[in-house]
Scaffold this motif. Sequence first.
Motif, PDB file in Angstrom:
ATOM      1  N   THR A  43      55.651  -7.648  62.239  1.00 42.52           N
ATOM      2  CA  THR A  43      54.512  -8.488  63.331  1.00 42.52           C
ATOM      3  C   THR A  43      53.885  -7.663  63.757  1.00 42.52           C
ATOM      4  OG1 THR A  43      56.373  -8.860  64.792  1.00 42.52           O
ATOM      5  CG2 THR A  43      56.731 -10.706  63.223  1.00 42.52           C
ATOM      6  N   CYS A  44      53.983  -7.645  65.353  1.00 34.74           N
ATOM      7  CA  CYS A  44      53.536  -6.293  65.883  1.00 34.74           C
ATOM      8  C   CYS A  44      52.957  -4.697  65.622  1.00 34.74           C
ATOM      9  CB  CYS A  44      53.854  -6.645  67.264  1.00 34.74           C
ATOM     10  SG  CYS A  44      54.232  -7.981  68.089  1.00 34.74           S
ATOM     11  N   GLY A  45      53.877  -4.681  64.702  1.00 38.11           N
ATOM     12  CA  GLY A  45      53.507  -3.071  64.573  1.00 38.11           C
ATOM     13  C   GLY A  45      52.416  -2.911  63.538  1.00 38.11           C
ATOM     14  N   PRO A  86      58.706  -3.178  76.935  1.00 38.78           N
ATOM     15  CA  PRO A  86      58.152  -3.924  76.753  1.00 38.78           C
ATOM     16  C   PRO A  86      57.409  -3.760  75.712  1.00 38.78           C
ATOM     17  CG  PRO A  86      57.105  -3.683  78.528  1.00 38.78           C
ATOM     18  CD  PRO A  86      58.297  -2.704  78.176  1.00 38.78           C
ATOM     19  N   CYS A  87      57.155  -4.832  74.544  1.00 40.36           N
ATOM     20  CA  CYS A  87      56.224  -4.216  73.208  1.00 40.36           C
ATOM     21  C   CYS A  87      55.004  -3.457  73.409  1.00 40.36           C
ATOM     22  CB  CYS A  87      55.735  -5.630  72.818  1.00 40.36           C
ATOM     23  SG  CYS A  87      55.286  -5.336  70.820  1.00 40.36           S
ATOM     24  N   ALA A  88      54.217  -2.907  72.885  1.00 39.93           N
ATOM     25  CA  ALA A  88      52.880  -2.432  73.261  1.00 39.93           C
ATOM     26  C   ALA A  88      51.823  -3.178  73.138  1.00 39.93           C
ATOM     27  CB  ALA A  88      53.083  -0.767  72.258  1.00 39.93           C
ATOM     28  N   ASN A  89      52.036  -4.360  71.923  1.00 37.43           N
ATOM     29  CA  ASN A  89      51.083  -5.360  71.243  1.00 37.43           C
ATOM     30  C   ASN A  89      50.668  -6.041  73.207  1.00 37.43           C
ATOM     31  OD1 ASN A  89      49.880  -7.811  71.033  1.00 37.43           O
ATOM     32  ND2 ASN A  89      50.545  -8.312  69.520  1.00 37.43           N
ATOM     33  N   ALA A  90      50.043  -6.010  73.754  1.00 32.53           N
ATOM     34  CA  ALA A  90      49.876  -6.758  74.911  1.00 32.53           C
ATOM     35  C   ALA A  90      49.524  -8.109  74.880  1.00 32.53           C
ATOM     36  CB  ALA A  90      48.321  -6.094  75.640  1.00 32.53           C
ATOM     37  N   GLU A  91      49.637  -8.604  73.868  1.00 32.11           N
ATOM     38  CA  GLU A  91      50.427 -10.112  74.005  1.00 32.11           C
ATOM     39  C   GLU A  91      50.760 -10.328  73.499  1.00 32.11           C
ATOM     40  OE1 GLU A  91      46.323 -10.699  70.865  1.00 32.11           O
ATOM     41  OE2 GLU A  91      44.826  -9.595  72.236  1.00 32.11           O
ATOM     42  N   CYS A  92      51.827  -9.327  73.363  1.00 29.54           N
ATOM     43  CA  CYS A  92      53.134  -9.887  72.956  1.00 29.54           C
ATOM     44  C   CYS A  92      54.088  -9.955  73.847  1.00 29.54           C
ATOM     45  CB  CYS A  92      54.226  -9.424  71.427  1.00 29.54           C
ATOM     46  SG  CYS A  92      54.983  -9.191  71.281  1.00 29.54           S
ATOM     47  N   ASN A  93      54.784 -10.658  74.008  1.00 24.35           N
ATOM     48  CA  ASN A  93      55.658 -11.168  75.313  1.00 24.35           C
ATOM     49  C   ASN A  93      57.328 -10.515  75.700  1.00 24.35           C
ATOM     50  OD1 ASN A  93      55.760 -11.600  78.559  1.00 24.35           O
ATOM     51  ND2 ASN A  93      57.267 -13.620  77.679  1.00 24.35           N
ATOM     52  N   TRP A 108      56.845  -1.502  68.513  1.00 26.13           N
ATOM     53  CA  TRP A 108      56.485  -2.833  68.489  1.00 26.13           C
ATOM     54  C   TRP A 108      58.244  -3.144  68.815  1.00 26.13           C
ATOM     55  CZ3 TRP A 108      51.666  -1.710  69.062  1.00 26.13           C
ATOM     56  CH2 TRP A 108      51.018  -0.889  68.838  1.00 26.13           C
ATOM     57  N   CYS A 109      57.770  -4.584  69.379  1.00 22.35           N
ATOM     58  CA  CYS A 109      58.918  -5.537  69.022  1.00 22.35           C
ATOM     59  C   CYS A 109      59.740  -5.401  67.589  1.00 22.35           C
ATOM     60  CB  CYS A 109      58.764  -6.898  69.591  1.00 22.35           C
ATOM     61  SG  CYS A 109      58.071  -7.974  69.007  1.00 22.35           S
ATOM     62  N   SER A 110      58.478  -5.697  66.419  1.00 24.26           N
ATOM     63  CA  SER A 110      59.092  -5.493  65.159  1.00 24.26           C
ATOM     64  C   SER A 110      57.919  -4.890  64.974  1.00 24.26           C
ATOM     65  CB  SER A 110      59.264  -7.130  65.057  1.00 24.26           C
ATOM     66  OG  SER A 110      58.585  -7.872  63.897  1.00 24.26           O
TER      67      SER A 110
HETATM   68 ZN   LIG Z   1      55.685  -7.449  69.739  1.00 23.37          ZN
END
Ligand SMILES: [Zn+2]
Length: 167
Positions: A150-152, A124-131, A145-147
């Motif tokens: 954005t999340c990074g 999973p992306c390490a941003n807990a608010e990201c799904n 990160w997924c990206s």
């Molecule tokens: Zn993410």
Amino acid sequence: MVLRDEELLLAVLNSAPVTDGVAADALDESREGAALVQSWGGSGSPKELARLQQVRAALQAVIRGEEPATDDLASALASATQTPRVTRDGVTWDLRVPDDDRLAVETILAWSRVITDLPGRLRPCANAECNLFLVDHSRPGTAKWCSMATCGNRMKARAYARRAAAG
Ligand SMILES: [Zn+2]
């Protein structure tokens, strides 16, 4: 269009993004949901969308290690069989499954092949608010990160703000 394992897996896993706290579902029973699934080679029927939603939830739980959701995956595979076909090029396995279950079953098989071929790289992306989820192809295997776009960058900015506030 035939998607590769990783493309299909990530397309299904990442079809429920949360953006700025707002959850969306690209597999809902809208025209867009049906069109998306048709672009993956499905029919877009409501039953097919429902199957994919169930498998998505089970796979997300398994990947996050949240619960023993493997039972849900097992029941999603219950209608599937594979039969061997021999040609001069060797043995191939034909998947036999009801039409509405095909994409969901192919997604589970894709997940299994990805985690077998790339152990520990689906996460999973390490941003807990990201799904969203990622398959890490970096050599050190430290992608979080997924990206990065954005999340990074968002998480780095947040960490910087926290450090600045603490200092
Ligand atoms: Zn993410």
